[in-house]
Design a protein around this motif. Structure first.
Motif, PDB file in Angstrom:
ATOM      1  N   MET A   1       0.834  -1.172   0.000  1.00  0.00           N
ATOM      2  CA  MET A   1       0.000   0.000   0.000  1.00  0.00           C
ATOM      3  C   MET A   1       0.889   1.251   0.000  1.00  0.00           C
ATOM      4  O   MET A   1       1.780   1.393   0.810  1.00  0.00           O
ATOM      5  N   THR A   2       0.619   2.165  -0.927  1.00  0.00           N
ATOM      6  CA  THR A   2       1.400   3.386  -1.052  1.00  0.00           C
ATOM      7  C   THR A   2       0.760   4.493  -0.217  1.00  0.00           C
ATOM      8  O   THR A   2      -0.445   4.717  -0.291  1.00  0.00           O
ATOM      9  N   ALA A   3       1.588   5.148   0.538  1.00  0.00           N
ATOM     10  CA  ALA A   3       1.080   6.238   1.384  1.00  0.00           C
ATOM     11  C   ALA A   3       0.776   7.456   0.521  1.00  0.00           C
ATOM     12  O   ALA A   3       1.497   7.752  -0.434  1.00  0.00           O
ATOM     13  N   GLU A   4      -0.295   8.133   0.867  1.00  0.00           N
ATOM     14  CA  GLU A   4      -0.632   9.384   0.184  1.00  0.00           C
ATOM     15  C   GLU A   4       0.385  10.449   0.572  1.00  0.00           C
ATOM     16  O   GLU A   4       0.786  10.535   1.734  1.00  0.00           O
ATOM     17  N   PRO A   5       0.809  11.276  -0.392  1.00  0.00           N
ATOM     18  CA  PRO A   5       1.735  12.350  -0.027  1.00  0.00           C
ATOM     19  C   PRO A   5       1.046  13.349   0.901  1.00  0.00           C
ATOM     20  O   PRO A   5      -0.159  13.579   0.792  1.00  0.00           O
ATOM     21  N   ALA A   6       1.814  13.897   1.794  1.00  0.00           N
ATOM     22  CA  ALA A   6       1.277  14.905   2.712  1.00  0.00           C
ATOM     23  C   ALA A   6       0.866  16.136   1.908  1.00  0.00           C
ATOM     24  O   ALA A   6       1.555  16.517   0.963  1.00  0.00           O
TER      25      ALA A   6
END
Length: 177
Positions: A1-6
């Motif tokens: 799962m790829t984290a959403e950019p801040a």
């Protein structure tokens, strides 16, 4: 799962007191002339630097330096507006950064560290709308909508509010009250 950019931090809204302070505008065309009017209304001492300075700029009470921008042009400045081609705006931004100055680079979001908002003025009320430089036309539409909503007698509202505040301060009324 790829984290959403801040999400990018939003700009911090602020109003500047520029009365008597040195401001540099880099660019001598119609866009610069439009920015200069607001700076002069704020009481700034404006110096314009550009290889060619148009009549609309020369007609205003500013100091004109007709030559290419150099970083030393920002020495002593308190605020900077870059209203020049992108490559010049980038040079202005680098020189401003080296001096710890904020720069409004007109229509050049990448070179700007400060964004000017669409402004509604009604008496002492000044409302500024910003889109962080991403959608200036939308800011203009919002300005028009807000201007239509504000009452024409807003000056009177300020008189009443100022008198009430003075009475509350005199009577030491707690701010929560």
């Amino acid at each position: 799962m790829t984290a959403e950019p801040a999400p990018a931090p939003r700009p911090y809204p602020v109003f500047l007191r520029l009365a008597g302070l040195p401001v540099v505008v880099v660019g001598g065309g119609a866009v610069a002339a439009g920015k200069i009017a607001g700076l002069l209304a704020a009481g700034a001492r404006v110096t314009v630097v550009a290889p060619a300075i148009g009549a609309a700029v020369r007609a205003q009470p500013v100091t004109c330096v007709e030559r290419a921008f150099t970083p030393a042009d920002l020495d002593g400045a308190r605020w900077v507006v870059a209203a020049a081609p992108p490559e010049v705006n980038r040079a202005v931004a680098a020189a401003a950064d080296a001096r710890g100055l904020f720069v409004n680079a007109v229509d050049d979001v990448a070179a700007a560290t400060a964004f000017l908002g669409a402004v509604v003025e009604r008496g002492p009320a000044v409302l500024a709308i910003s889109t962080g430089g991403a959608a200036p036309a939308l800011a203009g539409l919002l300005r028009e909508a807000l201007a239509a909503l504000l009452p024409d007698d807003l000056d009177r509202w300020f008189e009443v509010a100022a008198a009430a505040r003075a009475a509350w301060r005199r009577d030491r009324t707690p701010i929560g009250a």
